[in-house]
Design a protein around this motif. Structure first.
Motif, PDB file in Angstrom:
ATOM      1  N   LEU A 116       0.849  -1.181   0.000  1.00  0.00           N
ATOM      2  CA  LEU A 116       0.000   0.000   0.000  1.00  0.00           C
ATOM      3  C   LEU A 116       0.891   1.239   0.000  1.00  0.00           C
ATOM      4  O   LEU A 116       1.852   1.303   0.764  1.00  0.00           O
ATOM      5  N   PRO A 117       0.616   2.226  -0.855  1.00  0.00           N
ATOM      6  CA  PRO A 117       1.437   3.439  -0.863  1.00  0.00           C
ATOM      7  C   PRO A 117       1.432   4.124   0.496  1.00  0.00           C
ATOM      8  O   PRO A 117       0.388   4.246   1.145  1.00  0.00           O
ATOM      9  N   PHE A 120      -1.097   6.955   1.166  1.00  0.00           N
ATOM     10  CA  PHE A 120      -2.534   6.729   1.055  1.00  0.00           C
ATOM     11  C   PHE A 120      -3.222   6.592   2.407  1.00  0.00           C
ATOM     12  O   PHE A 120      -4.320   7.118   2.614  1.00  0.00           O
ATOM     13  N   ALA A 121      -2.618   5.882   3.351  1.00  0.00           N
ATOM     14  CA  ALA A 121      -3.274   5.639   4.633  1.00  0.00           C
ATOM     15  C   ALA A 121      -2.241   5.444   5.728  1.00  0.00           C
ATOM     16  O   ALA A 121      -1.156   4.913   5.478  1.00  0.00           O
ATOM     17  N   GLY A 122      -2.595   5.865   6.946  1.00  0.00           N
ATOM     18  CA  GLY A 122      -1.716   5.683   8.090  1.00  0.00           C
ATOM     19  C   GLY A 122      -1.812   4.272   8.654  1.00  0.00           C
ATOM     20  O   GLY A 122      -2.676   3.476   8.262  1.00  0.00           O
ATOM     21  N   ASP A 123      -0.938   3.961   9.599  1.00  0.00           N
ATOM     22  CA  ASP A 123      -0.876   2.615  10.172  1.00  0.00           C
ATOM     23  C   ASP A 123      -2.150   2.226  10.909  1.00  0.00           C
ATOM     24  O   ASP A 123      -2.494   1.048  10.990  1.00  0.00           O
ATOM     25  N   THR A 124      -2.848   3.189  11.479  1.00  0.00           N
ATOM     26  CA  THR A 124      -4.055   2.888  12.262  1.00  0.00           C
ATOM     27  C   THR A 124      -5.339   3.055  11.453  1.00  0.00           C
ATOM     28  O   THR A 124      -6.436   2.893  11.999  1.00  0.00           O
ATOM     29  N   TRP A 125      -5.229   3.361  10.175  1.00  0.00           N
ATOM     30  CA  TRP A 125      -6.408   3.569   9.351  1.00  0.00           C
ATOM     31  C   TRP A 125      -7.061   2.239   8.982  1.00  0.00           C
ATOM     32  O   TRP A 125      -6.426   1.178   9.028  1.00  0.00           O
ATOM     33  N   GLU A 168      -2.748   7.419  -8.943  1.00  0.00           N
ATOM     34  CA  GLU A 168      -1.750   6.450  -8.506  1.00  0.00           C
ATOM     35  C   GLU A 168      -0.431   7.092  -8.102  1.00  0.00           C
ATOM     36  O   GLU A 168       0.456   6.409  -7.585  1.00  0.00           O
ATOM     37  N   GLN A 169      -0.278   8.391  -8.320  1.00  0.00           N
ATOM     38  CA  GLN A 169       0.900   9.123  -7.848  1.00  0.00           C
ATOM     39  C   GLN A 169       0.604   9.927  -6.582  1.00  0.00           C
ATOM     40  O   GLN A 169       1.458  10.662  -6.087  1.00  0.00           O
ATOM     41  N   GLY A 170      -0.616   9.803  -6.073  1.00  0.00           N
ATOM     42  CA  GLY A 170      -0.985  10.510  -4.851  1.00  0.00           C
ATOM     43  C   GLY A 170      -1.492  11.919  -5.086  1.00  0.00           C
ATOM     44  O   GLY A 170      -1.695  12.669  -4.127  1.00  0.00           O
ATOM     45  N   ARG A 171      -1.726  12.292  -6.339  1.00  0.00           N
ATOM     46  CA  ARG A 171      -2.254  13.622  -6.630  1.00  0.00           C
ATOM     47  C   ARG A 171      -3.783  13.622  -6.548  1.00  0.00           C
ATOM     48  O   ARG A 171      -4.420  12.614  -6.809  1.00  0.00           O
TER      49      ARG A 171
END
Length: 286
Positions: A116-117, A120-125, A168-171
């Motif tokens: 997972l990028p 995109f999401a934190g560890d607790t998400w 897919e590049q986070g934009r």
């Protein structure tokens, strides 16, 4: 289980109804940020609300079972709503903390980890992963769905501040968000009784503005909520558009139907003997 999931997948004529159900559930879990990503042939949705617990696993896997039946303030339907994703895929994966499981065909199984990028999401998400067949869903369709919803879809949410579709590049491809401010409270007569009304303002990125009024009133007698408790009081709200071209909508937390009136109204979805259930493009409202 397979038959009930198939039925849940046909509850709405909106193919992406499952996305609105995810937003509703994230709101119930206190999420402030929701992110959507088309990652190859996968639809990923992440939120930073309260993490998944063991009772939630069964509620997510089995339609018509909810872990929030006794919570009168809840809005989404933990099992029923997410199974509307069956219109896109027979499988749904949930990844959150200690829990990593796959639902579909028809068992609950351990899901395999997947890269997972970091952005995109934190560890607790909580991350929901929907594997798709090629051509089933594209990023442009997600953009069009969010555009139809518009920033005003978030008017009556209490915690969710943004819904962002990323590439897919986070934009950022598309983002729904509102800037809010607190107004002066006042007293009003609602249903023949005096009520304290809170006010606030909301502004969208395109300059659209609303005045939002919220209050809590005694729940009407003789009604029930589908798969949800009815508390002694019910929260209701209206949003008055402050622009000439703003359309009206009926909400049950999120928009469920457009109206001819330039007025947005929100209350809990209820069921009464005098009202038959009806399905709208955005869900069910009564």
């Amino acid at each position: 289980m397979r038959r009930t999931r198939d039925h849940a997948g046909n509850l709405s004529s909106d193919r992406l109804q499952g996305l609105s159900e995810i937003v509703q559930n994230a709101e119930d879990l206190g999420a402030t940020d929701i992110r959507i990503l088309m990652w190859g042939c996968e639809l990923l949705v992440a939120h930073n609300g309260s993490p998944v617990r063991l009772p939630d696993v069964l509620a997510l896997a089995m339609p018509w079972l909810t872990s929030k039946a006794e919570q009168a303030e809840s809005t989404g339907r933990f099992g029923i709503g997410l199974m509307t994703l069956q219109s896109l895929s027979p499988h749904l994966e949930v990844h959150c903390g200690h829990y990593r499981f796959r639902v579909g065909d028809p068992d609950i199984a351990v899901a395999r980890p997947f890269p997972l990028p970091d952005w995109f999401a934190g560890d607790t998400w909580t991350v929901l992963r929907v594997p798709l067949e090629p051509g089933v869903l594209g990023a442009d369709e997600v953009d069009a769905w969010l555009a139809e919803w518009g920033d005003s879809a978030l008017l009556f949410l209490g915690s969710v501040g943004s819904v962002t579709h990323l590439d897919e590049q986070g934009r950022v491809r598309r983002r729904l968000a509102l800037d809010r401010e607190t107004g002066e409270p006042f007293e009003a007569v609602v249903g023949g009784q005096s009520a304290d009304v809170e006010t606030g303002g909301a502004r969208a990125g395109d300059g659209s503005r609303w005045l939002i009024c919220r209050t809590t009133v005694p729940s009407p007698s003789g009604i029930t909520r589908s798969h949800k408790a009815v508390g002694s009081t019910t929260a209701i709200a209206v949003a008055l558009p402050l622009g000439p071209d703003d359309a009206g909508r009926i909400y049950a937390g999120l928009p469920v139907a457009d109206t001819a009136l330039s007025l947005c109204i929100n209350a809990q979805s209820i069921r009464s003997p005098a009202v038959r259930r009806s399905t709208t493009p955005r869900g069910t409202a009564h």
